[in-house]
Design a protein around this motif. Structure first.
Motif, mmCIF file in Angstrom:
data_model
loop_
_atom_site.group_PDB
_atom_site.id
_atom_site.type_symbol
_atom_site.label_atom_id
_atom_site.label_comp_id
_atom_site.label_asym_id
_atom_site.label_seq_id
_atom_site.Cartn_x
_atom_site.Cartn_y
_atom_site.Cartn_z
ATOM 1 N N PHE A 19 0.956 -1.054 0.296
ATOM 2 C CA PHE A 19 -0.587 0.020 -0.148
ATOM 3 C C PHE A 19 0.922 1.521 0.557
ATOM 4 O O PHE A 19 0.830 2.387 -0.585
ATOM 5 C CB PHE A 19 -1.066 -0.179 1.518
ATOM 6 N N SER A 20 1.578 1.096 0.734
ATOM 7 C CA SER A 20 2.776 2.590 1.453
ATOM 8 C C SER A 20 3.363 3.325 -0.050
ATOM 9 O O SER A 20 3.347 3.947 -0.413
ATOM 10 C CB SER A 20 3.475 2.107 2.396
ATOM 11 N N HIS A 21 4.165 1.596 -1.074
ATOM 12 C CA HIS A 21 4.411 2.126 -2.172
ATOM 13 C C HIS A 21 3.727 2.524 -3.365
ATOM 14 O O HIS A 21 4.055 3.428 -4.000
ATOM 15 C CB HIS A 21 4.911 0.792 -3.056
ATOM 16 N N ILE A 22 2.039 2.435 -3.651
ATOM 17 C CA ILE A 22 1.406 2.842 -4.589
ATOM 18 C C ILE A 22 1.248 3.474 -4.035
ATOM 19 O O ILE A 22 0.508 4.733 -5.009
ATOM 20 C CB ILE A 22 -0.051 2.162 -4.290
ATOM 21 N N LEU A 23 0.863 4.262 -2.426
ATOM 22 C CA LEU A 23 0.498 5.283 -2.495
ATOM 23 C C LEU A 23 1.196 6.101 -2.663
ATOM 24 O O LEU A 23 1.127 7.910 -3.651
ATOM 25 C CB LEU A 23 -0.061 5.493 -0.631
ATOM 26 N N MET A 24 2.370 6.256 -2.808
ATOM 27 C CA MET A 24 3.642 7.074 -3.294
ATOM 28 C C MET A 24 3.914 7.514 -4.356
ATOM 29 O O MET A 24 4.188 8.598 -4.800
ATOM 30 C CB MET A 24 5.009 6.285 -2.712
ATOM 31 N N GLY A 55 12.383 6.902 -6.441
ATOM 32 C CA GLY A 55 12.531 5.620 -5.369
ATOM 33 C C GLY A 55 11.609 4.550 -4.561
ATOM 34 O O GLY A 55 11.816 4.181 -4.277
ATOM 35 N N ASN A 56 10.792 4.960 -5.663
ATOM 36 C CA ASN A 56 9.591 3.716 -4.533
ATOM 37 C C ASN A 56 8.649 2.661 -5.355
ATOM 38 O O ASN A 56 8.146 2.500 -5.333
ATOM 39 C CB ASN A 56 7.839 4.740 -4.146
ATOM 40 N N ILE A 57 9.840 2.397 -6.547
ATOM 41 C CA ILE A 57 9.459 1.016 -6.554
ATOM 42 C C ILE A 57 10.292 -0.037 -5.992
ATOM 43 O O ILE A 57 11.076 0.022 -5.513
ATOM 44 C CB ILE A 57 10.388 0.868 -8.161
ATOM 45 N N PRO A 58 9.218 -1.109 -5.909
ATOM 46 C CA PRO A 58 9.685 -2.042 -4.640
ATOM 47 C C PRO A 58 10.891 -2.514 -5.394
ATOM 48 O O PRO A 58 10.573 -3.648 -6.672
ATOM 49 C CB PRO A 58 8.545 -2.464 -4.814
#
Lengths: 375, 162
Positions: A19-24, A55-58
């Motif tokens: 969820f945090s990645h998607i939100l960012m 930076g927020n690509i897992p």
């Protein structure tokens, strides 16, 4: 073969994302939208927005992909932020772009830039009251200077863990200056005051323009030596611009250098803004304090202009106080817009540039003072 | 710790008050320095007017203190077609001479004007006109111009002697 396929699928971003990645990623897309579609500081919000996406690509740790891993390319580029290299280079370009003649024509307007920097110190108090450490509070307070490079520089020195949210807050609010300032300007000034016309500015000789950066640099850095690098680059850039014989260097400073550094700074700051730092209560506090600091800085500038008018024979338009917030040239443009609405024959832009550029000097001075007190 | 207790514990009040005072002091000093520096520069540029042999020193300071810039005289001069004295053209002459080291000779006036504008020089049209009238820029041939090095060096030598 199936094992390899499953292993591959488990290594994809789709599997690792939460969820945090998607939100960012959504936040990054919003920044890009604001920059491109709404033209809110596009030169900053687009690189920052895309940096947030990068930076927020897992990714797996250990593969040298994350900005926080020592052997990653992004980490090497981010070194310019953490070591405080990029902000002085941006200041070099800003100095090479800035014309200080309106400031030289009416030096008293410099005090409006000083007044607006009260927002830095009042926000510093607010951050301490909210439980932030002195280092963090100083880094948050500098958002009130409305100067992105200064905010990043001081955060890198005092609170590197907060660079991401502080930079995003600073640049976001700088982009929102046309939204934040007008209500405060109309609230704190009367119509009669807004109609005040400023006198003509005297002509400034080339000699004055050449001597000013040298004198200003020496005076300011003798007062606050910690501001040496920021003010040094600012005034060096300006000297290159004003000395006709170094025009080539000035053009390099105001085009290739500033553009390259802006790209790298925006991208890496955005990439460093990850969910575990950004989606926290601290970040919400930073954003709230950032908004408050801009409002306080604008209000202080306006009120100080009104106080100055009690003593000046030739009154100044108090709207110029709002231009002391050093978001060059947006706050000066807002002053022009508000003054123009009241009276289409009132041209305040050039006059507003004086406190605007003075605010840049003031915010760098404020950063140096905070750094020397807190360190 | 939160609130005023946290502020007091970290010397917040002292830092904030001192910080504001120092920023104000710094920019006030800078503002005052610039204001007085202008007067010093004006005095230096017009020192020949002040330093005449028959003028007493107290008269020099009195003249400095009450002197105001008379812009009307400058405007009157700019409206005539008489060449300006080299004293008034020295600074622009040096600047345009520096540009010509880059541009080369002979040159076209529109090119010189374009570069002067890009470099942020003030009133380039008017300055080039003054340089033409003072014969520091002279026609070369086929619409090109060149710098009058002989006259420029002569005038510089006279300035140095003075």
């Amino acid at each position: 073969m199936y094992d390899m396929l499953f292993q591959f699928l488990q290594n994809t971003g789709f599997y690792m994302a939460d969820f945090s990645h998607i939100l960012m990623i959504i936040i990054g897309c919003i920044f890009i939208y604001l920059g491109i579609a709404k033209h809110y500081e596009p030169l900053l919000l687009v690189p920052i927005g895309f940096g947030i996406l990068v930076g927020n690509i897992p990714v797996f740790t250990g593969m040298g992909l994350s900005i926080y891993e020592d052997d990653s390319v992004l980490h090497y580029l981010y070194f310019g932020v953490t070591a405080g290299i990029y902000p002085p280079l941006i200041f070099l370009g800003i100095g090479a772009l800035t014309d200080f003649s309106t400031l030289l024509a009416r030096p008293v307007l410099m005090l409006l830039g000083a007044a607006a920097q009260m927002g830095i110190f009042i926000t510093f108090l607010g951050a301490l009251a909210l439980g932030f450490s002195p280092n963090e509070a100083a880094s948050i307070g500098i958002i009130g200077g409305a100067d992105g490079p200064t905010a990043i520089f001081l955060s890198a020195k005092l609170a590197p863990n907060l660079i991401g949210p502080i930079a995003v807050a600073a640049y976001s609010y700088m982009a929102l200056i046309p939204v934040i300032q007008p209500p405060i300007m109309k609230l704190l000034t009367t119509r009669r005051e807004r109609l005040i016309k400023m006198g003509e500015l005297r002509e400034i000789s080339k000699q004055e323009k050449i001597f000013f950066p040298i004198i200003a640099f020496l005076l300011c850095t003798f007062i606050a030596p910690a501001a040496n690098i920021l003010l040094g680059m600012l005034f060096f850039g300006n000297l290159l611009k004003e000395a006709v014989v170094t025009q080539r260097l000035a053009e390099t400073a105001r085009k290739p250098i500033i553009d390259t550094v802006t790209i790298l700074l925006g991208l890496t700051v955005g990439a460093s803004t990850q969910a575990d730092v950004f989606l926290t209560r601290e970040s919400i506090g930073i954003f709230l304090l950032g908004a408050v600091s801009f409002c306080i800085a604008t209000a202080c500038g306006l009120m100080f202009a009104k106080i100055m008018n009690l003593f000046l024979r030739q009154k100044i338009n108090p709207l110029l106080g709002a231009a002391g917030v050093s978001a060059v040239p947006d706050s000066a443009r807002v002053v022009q817009m508000i003054g123009h609405k009241e009276d289409p024959s009132n041209f305040l832009l050039m006059h507003a540039m004086a406190p605007n550029v003075s605010g840049v000097i003031g915010s760098a001075l404020g950063a140096g003072i905070l750094w020397s007190f807190i360190k | 710790m939160y609130g005023f207790e946290a502020v007091a514990a970290h010397n917040g009040w002292s830092i904030a008050i001192l910080g504001i005072l120092i920023v104000f002091t710094g920019l006030t000093l800078l503002s005052v320095s610039i204001a007085y520096f202008t007067k010093i520069l004006n005095f230096y540029n017009e020192k020949n007017k002040y330093l005449k042999k028959d003028r007493k020193w107290w008269q020099v300071f009195k003249y400095m203190l009450i002197k105001k810039q008379h812009k009307t005289n400058d405007i009157d001069n700019s409206l005539t077609l008489e060449p300006k004295s080299f004293d008034k053209l020295k600074e622009p002459a040096d600047q345009y001479y520096a540009i010509l080291q880059y541009l080369g000779e002979p040159f076209q006036l529109p090119e010189l004007l374009d570069i002067a504008k890009k470099r942020g020089l003030e009133k380039p049209h008017s300055t080039i006109n003054d340089l033409l009238l003072a014969k520091l820029i002279i026609p070369h041939r086929l619409g090109y111009f060149c710098w009058n090095h002989k006259k420029y060096k002569q005038k510089k030598k006279i300035q140095i002697k003075d």
